[in-house]
Design an enzyme around this catalytic site. Structure first.
Site, PDB file in Angstrom:
ATOM      1  CG  LEU A   1      23.782  51.432 -50.182  1.00 25.72           C
ATOM      2  CD1 LEU A   1      22.324  51.750 -50.478  1.00 25.72           C
ATOM      3  CD2 LEU A   1      24.361  50.573 -51.302  1.00 25.72           C
ATOM      4  CB  CYS A   2      23.557  52.206 -44.451  1.00 23.97           C
ATOM      5  SG  CYS A   2      22.036  53.089 -44.045  1.00 23.97           S
ATOM      6  CB  ALA A   3      20.848  48.076 -43.526  1.00 22.34           C
TER       7      ALA A   3
ATOM      8  N   GLY B   1      19.048  53.348 -44.623  1.00 27.26           N
ATOM      9  CA  GLY B   1      19.128  54.767 -44.935  1.00 27.26           C
ATOM     10  C   GLY B   1      19.440  55.653 -43.751  1.00 27.26           C
TER      11      GLY B   1
ATOM     12  CG  MET C   1      22.047  47.638 -49.075  1.00 28.84           C
ATOM     13  SD  MET C   1      22.485  47.498 -50.822  1.00 28.84           S
ATOM     14  CE  MET C   1      22.269  45.736 -51.110  1.00 28.84           C
TER      15      MET C   1
END
Length: 385
Positions: free
Chosen positions: A79-81, A83, A107
């Site tokens: 998971l990141c901001a 993708g 996110m």
């Protein structure tokens, strides 16, 4: 090590991730953002109240750390901001033999995921709480017979309000906003226009009304009929904004108070978003004196929760009572001490809040706006107690 383009076989939708978590699948969620991003806004849901963090740059530099901290016997969800970094991590871990998926949209996509909890099921009325898991927004649907009243809807109608209404065979007849929201675009005008329902807004909030949106401006003491003798009573509750309203619902032997952003489960409304912090904090204090006169068993149902301090449990309502609030130290302070504490304790202002206030003030249809990027970021509409 080189990496190719985005691999869709290594992606999972945010909604599908929630389904996995709700079904009890034992996955390992790995956040690969920076510590600063993580501290400001993270995935916090059910059993996953504090997901592991390994920034992407550290992940690339130590295979020993990967072996020690990332289990091989679980599915890994990166998971990141947005993708992008999480896809790079997923590609690397996949090549190392891990079963792994990257959250498509990161996110920002998780920010659009909802959970539903039924607050009340009785002959007089049913009440559902719709929780936007990452953002911390909460909307409500009240059903009396097959007629539904919506309170504080977000703009993700198809995945929240409209889906719940359709699943339960309801027809929306009333739409209410407790105040002019600053952290998310309201679904108010879209629902009113799409369904022909009657809209209700606070008379003191300063909305710019549109001819094609059916709205009644209401003030303290106004009763909105919901059917079968049940009504919502408006209570003027200035402080977070000057025209904020709470709404009291009596359903059987219980009273429910929809407090908007005036009062939260573990916080108070912030008074500074209209640039009158001291004045509005004083009004907020006076509003709480009014609320604390209600019966102890009155159920408080706010429009937000803080995902960094409250972890949603699937299907369990987030609520409090007036009786519990009587024991909160902050609400027992003298007015001058209360004002001083609240004004000095406000968190950073919501991203894009001035733009969002103008959109909601003008009742702009949400389909004309890039909602996902506009609303990205944590909820920060309250001061924690």
């Amino acid at each position: 090590m080189s990496f190719g383009f985005r691999n869709s076989s290594l992606e999972i939708d945010a909604a599908k991730l929630k389904e996995k978590l709700d079904s009890g699948e034992d996955v390992f969620i790995l956040d690969v953002r920076t510590p600063e991003e993580y501290d400001a806004w993270r995935l916090s849901y059910d059993k996953h109240d504090k997901t592991p963090l390994i920034p992407i740059d550290r992940l690339f530099t130590s295979q020993k750390m990967i072996a020690e901290q990332i289990p091989k016997d679980k599915e890994i969800i990166t998971l990141c901001a947005h993708g992008n970094r999480s896809m790079m991590a997923a590609q690397m871990l996949s090549r190392m033999g891990y079963k792994v998926k990257s959250v498509r949209g990161g996110m920002v996509a998780w920010n659009q995921v909802y959970d539903v909890a039924e607050v009340q099921q009785a002959d007089a009325a049913r009440v559902w709480q719709l929780r936007r898991v990452s953002k911390g927004c909460m909307s409500y649907v009240i059903a009396v017979g097959n007629e539904a009243t919506v309170i504080d809807s977000t703009s993700d109608l198809e995945s929240s309000v409209l889906k719940l209404v359709q699943d339960n065979g309801l027809e929306i007849t009333n739409v209410v906003d407790t105040h002019m929201h600053a952290d998310h675009v309201s679904g108010f005008s879209a629902i009113v226009k799409a369904t022909g329902a009657q809209g209700y807004l606070g008379a003191k909030e300063g909305y710019e009304l549109l001819e094609d949106v059916k709205v009644s401006l209401i003030d303290d003491g106004h009763k909105i009929p919901l059917g079968d003798g049940v009504s919502l009573e408006a209570i003027h509750a200035p402080g977070h904004t000057d025209g904020s309203m709470c709404f009291a619902l009596k359903a059987g032997e219980k009273t429910f108070l929809f407090t908007g952003d005036t009062l939260f489960v573990n916080g108070v409304g912030r008074p500074d978003l209209r640039d009158k912090a001291d004045e509005f904090a004083g009004k907020l204090y006076d509003t709480y004196q009014k609320i604390l006169k209600l019966p102890d068993d009155t159920v408080i149902l706010p429009a937000h929760f803080d995902p960094n301090s409250i972890t949603i449990k699937h299907g369990e309502p987030i609520a409090d009572t007036v009786g519990a609030k009587r024991n909160v130290e902050l609400l027992s302070k003298p007015k001058d001490e209360f004002v001083k504490f609240v004004v000095s304790s406000v968190p950073p202002r919501p991203s894009n809040y001035r733009v969002i206030i103008q959109i909601n003030k003008q009742l702009v249809p949400y389909d004309e706006i890039n909602i996902a990027e506009l609303e990205a970021g944590p909820n920060s509409c309250g001061v924690r107690m």
